[in-house]
Motif scaffolding. Structure first.
Motif, mmCIF file in Angstrom:
data_model
loop_
_atom_site.group_PDB
_atom_site.id
_atom_site.type_symbol
_atom_site.label_atom_id
_atom_site.label_comp_id
_atom_site.label_asym_id
_atom_site.label_seq_id
_atom_site.Cartn_x
_atom_site.Cartn_y
_atom_site.Cartn_z
ATOM 1 N N ALA A 25 1.012 -1.350 0.029
ATOM 2 C CA ALA A 25 0.044 0.138 -0.096
ATOM 3 C C ALA A 25 0.837 1.131 -0.116
ATOM 4 O O ALA A 25 1.092 1.731 0.996
ATOM 5 N N PRO A 26 1.357 1.616 -1.319
ATOM 6 C CA PRO A 26 2.387 2.703 -1.308
ATOM 7 C C PRO A 26 1.734 4.097 -1.017
ATOM 8 O O PRO A 26 2.455 5.161 -0.731
ATOM 9 N N GLY A 27 0.334 4.413 -1.100
ATOM 10 C CA GLY A 27 -0.464 5.614 -1.025
ATOM 11 C C GLY A 27 -0.435 6.302 -2.344
ATOM 12 O O GLY A 27 0.152 5.722 -3.356
ATOM 13 N N ILE A 28 -0.832 7.483 -2.354
ATOM 14 C CA ILE A 28 -0.825 8.418 -3.514
ATOM 15 C C ILE A 28 0.655 8.777 -3.822
ATOM 16 O O ILE A 28 0.829 8.549 -5.128
ATOM 17 N N GLU A 29 1.216 9.302 -2.904
ATOM 18 C CA GLU A 29 2.453 9.911 -3.235
ATOM 19 C C GLU A 29 3.668 9.195 -2.487
ATOM 20 O O GLU A 29 4.652 8.585 -2.975
ATOM 21 N N SER A 30 3.175 9.007 -1.077
ATOM 22 C CA SER A 30 4.247 8.247 -0.097
ATOM 23 C C SER A 30 3.344 8.250 1.123
ATOM 24 O O SER A 30 2.674 9.282 1.339
ATOM 25 N N PRO A 31 3.615 7.413 2.038
ATOM 26 C CA PRO A 31 2.931 7.077 3.085
ATOM 27 C C PRO A 31 3.355 8.141 4.441
ATOM 28 O O PRO A 31 4.534 8.641 4.457
ATOM 29 N N THR A 32 2.533 8.398 5.121
ATOM 30 C CA THR A 32 2.817 9.270 6.369
ATOM 31 C C THR A 32 3.136 7.999 7.404
ATOM 32 O O THR A 32 2.458 7.253 7.780
ATOM 33 N N ILE A 33 4.377 8.186 7.975
ATOM 34 C CA ILE A 33 5.010 7.309 8.822
ATOM 35 C C ILE A 33 5.343 8.169 10.058
ATOM 36 O O ILE A 33 6.188 9.122 10.226
ATOM 37 N N SER A 34 4.954 7.849 11.434
ATOM 38 C CA SER A 34 4.984 8.412 12.547
ATOM 39 C C SER A 34 5.402 7.558 13.458
ATOM 40 O O SER A 34 5.115 6.505 13.720
ATOM 41 N N PRO A 35 6.247 7.899 14.329
ATOM 42 C CA PRO A 35 6.761 7.224 15.615
ATOM 43 C C PRO A 35 5.806 7.079 16.706
ATOM 44 O O PRO A 35 5.130 7.736 16.765
ATOM 45 N N LEU A 36 5.883 5.625 17.205
ATOM 46 C CA LEU A 36 5.013 5.479 18.309
ATOM 47 C C LEU A 36 5.960 5.563 19.580
ATOM 48 O O LEU A 36 7.196 5.526 19.634
ATOM 49 N N ARG A 37 5.351 5.352 20.829
ATOM 50 C CA ARG A 37 6.193 5.325 22.120
ATOM 51 C C ARG A 37 7.274 4.384 21.881
ATOM 52 O O ARG A 37 8.237 4.490 22.560
ATOM 53 N N ASP A 38 6.598 3.097 21.608
ATOM 54 C CA ASP A 38 7.651 1.868 21.463
ATOM 55 C C ASP A 38 8.608 2.305 20.184
ATOM 56 O O ASP A 38 8.192 2.300 19.241
ATOM 57 N N PRO A 39 9.852 2.744 20.346
ATOM 58 C CA PRO A 39 10.548 2.825 19.108
ATOM 59 C C PRO A 39 10.701 1.856 18.112
ATOM 60 O O PRO A 39 11.265 2.247 16.986
ATOM 61 N N GLU A 40 10.417 0.631 18.357
ATOM 62 C CA GLU A 40 10.437 -0.404 17.516
ATOM 63 C C GLU A 40 9.298 -0.539 16.566
ATOM 64 O O GLU A 40 9.015 -1.421 15.349
ATOM 65 N N TRP A 41 8.188 0.250 16.774
ATOM 66 C CA TRP A 41 6.920 0.402 16.003
ATOM 67 C C TRP A 41 6.524 1.690 15.459
ATOM 68 O O TRP A 41 7.259 2.749 15.964
ATOM 69 N N VAL A 42 5.816 2.065 14.344
ATOM 70 C CA VAL A 42 5.505 3.142 13.670
ATOM 71 C C VAL A 42 4.186 3.044 13.336
ATOM 72 O O VAL A 42 3.510 1.933 13.276
ATOM 73 N N ALA A 43 3.407 4.233 13.173
ATOM 74 C CA ALA A 43 2.081 4.386 12.766
ATOM 75 C C ALA A 43 2.312 4.774 11.383
ATOM 76 O O ALA A 43 3.048 5.581 11.017
ATOM 77 N N VAL A 44 1.598 4.245 10.427
ATOM 78 C CA VAL A 44 1.354 4.506 8.890
ATOM 79 C C VAL A 44 0.083 5.018 8.513
ATOM 80 O O VAL A 44 -0.959 4.259 8.959
ATOM 81 N N ARG A 45 0.038 5.769 7.827
ATOM 82 C CA ARG A 45 -1.219 6.417 7.148
ATOM 83 C C ARG A 45 -0.992 6.407 5.564
ATOM 84 O O ARG A 45 0.097 7.098 5.174
ATOM 85 N N VAL A 46 -1.945 5.839 4.762
ATOM 86 C CA VAL A 46 -1.853 6.026 3.357
ATOM 87 C C VAL A 46 -3.421 6.036 2.758
ATOM 88 O O VAL A 46 -4.465 5.798 3.458
ATOM 89 N N MET A 47 -3.261 6.903 1.642
ATOM 90 C CA MET A 47 -4.668 7.021 0.946
ATOM 91 C C MET A 47 -4.621 6.055 -0.076
ATOM 92 O O MET A 47 -3.611 5.757 -0.704
#
Length: 78
Positions: A25-47
């Motif tokens: 799921a690449p998204g329209i241009e690029s995914p939004t990737i945000s850090p989570l409290r646990d540094p081994e995990w990220v939150a991802v958002r795509v259209m």
């Protein structure tokens, strides 16, 4: 009309698996990737296209994504 053809997909993912998830799921241009409290995990958002979103969710889950949420888009400019 454009907004109806797309959805937002949000999910949590081990950071080491980002490249695999972006291939699904690449998204329209690029995914939004945000850090989570646990540094081994990220939150991802795509259209992503609405069509086939269930298969995308299944593929993301198989890779290791969790807490997968799909939201409607009411308005968009692309």
């Amino acid at each position: 009309m454009v907004a109806r053809r797309y959805v937002l997909i949000d999910y949590d993912l081990p950071a080491r698996l980002v490249e695999e998830a972006v291939a699904v799921a690449p998204g329209i241009e690029s995914p939004t990737i945000s850090p989570l409290r646990d540094p081994e995990w990220v939150a991802v958002r795509v259209m992503s296209p609405r069509k086939g979103v269930n298969q995308v969710m299944d593929a993301l889950y198989a890779i290791g994504a969790r807490a997968i949420l799909v939201s409607a888009i009411h308005n968009a400019r692309l």
